[in-house]
Design an enzyme around this catalytic site. Sequence first.
Site, PDB file in Angstrom:
ATOM      1  N   ARG A  77      -0.740 -33.803 -28.192  1.00  0.00           N
ATOM      2  CA  ARG A  77      -2.606 -33.568 -28.673  1.00  0.00           C
ATOM      3  C   ARG A  77      -2.964 -33.888 -27.081  1.00  0.00           C
ATOM      4  O   ARG A  77      -2.303 -35.937 -26.384  1.00  0.00           O
ATOM      5  CB  ARG A  77      -2.643 -34.800 -29.653  1.00  0.00           C
ATOM      6  CG  ARG A  77      -3.872 -35.039 -29.581  1.00  0.00           C
ATOM      7  CD  ARG A  77      -4.383 -34.589 -30.639  1.00  0.00           C
ATOM      8  NE  ARG A  77      -6.426 -34.162 -30.637  1.00  0.00           N
ATOM      9  CZ  ARG A  77      -7.104 -34.851 -31.925  1.00  0.00           C
ATOM     10  NH1 ARG A  77      -6.223 -34.611 -33.127  1.00  0.00           N
ATOM     11  NH2 ARG A  77      -7.796 -34.666 -31.636  1.00  0.00           N
ATOM     12  N   ARG A  86      -6.277 -28.204 -30.660  1.00  0.00           N
ATOM     13  CA  ARG A  86      -5.667 -29.637 -30.639  1.00  0.00           C
ATOM     14  C   ARG A  86      -4.027 -28.298 -31.347  1.00  0.00           C
ATOM     15  O   ARG A  86      -4.009 -27.832 -32.004  1.00  0.00           O
ATOM     16  CB  ARG A  86      -5.616 -30.363 -31.350  1.00  0.00           C
ATOM     17  CG  ARG A  86      -5.823 -30.485 -32.684  1.00  0.00           C
ATOM     18  CD  ARG A  86      -7.138 -31.098 -33.081  1.00  0.00           C
ATOM     19  NE  ARG A  86      -8.173 -30.865 -33.197  1.00  0.00           N
ATOM     20  CZ  ARG A  86      -9.185 -31.276 -33.272  1.00  0.00           C
ATOM     21  NH1 ARG A  86      -9.218 -31.991 -34.413  1.00  0.00           N
ATOM     22  NH2 ARG A  86     -11.009 -30.778 -33.153  1.00  0.00           N
ATOM     23  N   ASP A  89      -3.384 -32.216 -35.131  1.00  0.00           N
ATOM     24  CA  ASP A  89      -4.859 -33.833 -35.899  1.00  0.00           C
ATOM     25  C   ASP A  89      -4.117 -34.313 -36.946  1.00  0.00           C
ATOM     26  O   ASP A  89      -4.059 -33.574 -37.686  1.00  0.00           O
ATOM     27  CB  ASP A  89      -6.021 -32.772 -35.516  1.00  0.00           C
ATOM     28  CG  ASP A  89      -7.156 -33.237 -36.122  1.00  0.00           C
ATOM     29  OD1 ASP A  89      -6.863 -34.619 -35.532  1.00  0.00           O
ATOM     30  OD2 ASP A  89      -7.988 -33.635 -36.786  1.00  0.00           O
ATOM     31  N   ASP A  91      -5.317 -37.052 -39.766  1.00  0.00           N
ATOM     32  CA  ASP A  91      -6.768 -37.803 -40.171  1.00  0.00           C
ATOM     33  C   ASP A  91      -5.933 -38.742 -41.271  1.00  0.00           C
ATOM     34  O   ASP A  91      -5.888 -38.204 -42.413  1.00  0.00           O
ATOM     35  CB  ASP A  91      -7.687 -37.195 -40.724  1.00  0.00           C
ATOM     36  CG  ASP A  91      -8.374 -36.996 -38.909  1.00  0.00           C
ATOM     37  OD1 ASP A  91      -8.294 -37.429 -38.082  1.00  0.00           O
ATOM     38  OD2 ASP A  91      -8.993 -35.711 -38.781  1.00  0.00           O
TER      39      ASP A  91
END
Length: 169
Positions: A77, A86, A89, A91
């Site tokens: 990334r 990307r 990711d 989160d």
Amino acid sequence: MSLGANLGDREENLIRALQALRGGGIRLSRCSGIYETEPVGREEQPDFLNMVARITTLLPPLQLLSRLQEIEQRLGRIRHERWGARTIDLDLLCMQGLTWQDERLILPHPRLHERRFVLVPFAEIAAEYVVPGTGATVQELLQACRDQHQVRPCCSAEQVQLRMRKARA
């Protein structure tokens, strides 16, 4: 937590991220299937593959966030622009019913309720989870979500588990 990828071998990037999560104080408890989704925020980019995973950890929020960012970096990334393409990711969506806000992290994720690409796989694994600070379940947030972006099933949770077992062998 949510996982997404729209560069390279998207499915392989998700599987590699799931494998990287194991150990170091993190246990992978459950995964949704994988969904192909239209990009949100900056739409001139390839479609994403997205999923949600439930993890168990005793790590405090900022230490867990740092661990996720290390995994993202290890998997290629590069942060060029907000909402850009990307390889991976990761989160944090919610953490142990905790609400948290500082300059690095907000829990629950501040846009969780606005994103079908998160709510659909989240509802697959925890539809009745009450999102802290909202008083609403994931299913209720999904039903109220105004996001019209397409979220298409791509790979079942069972297929994800099979891919992970094959990758370990």
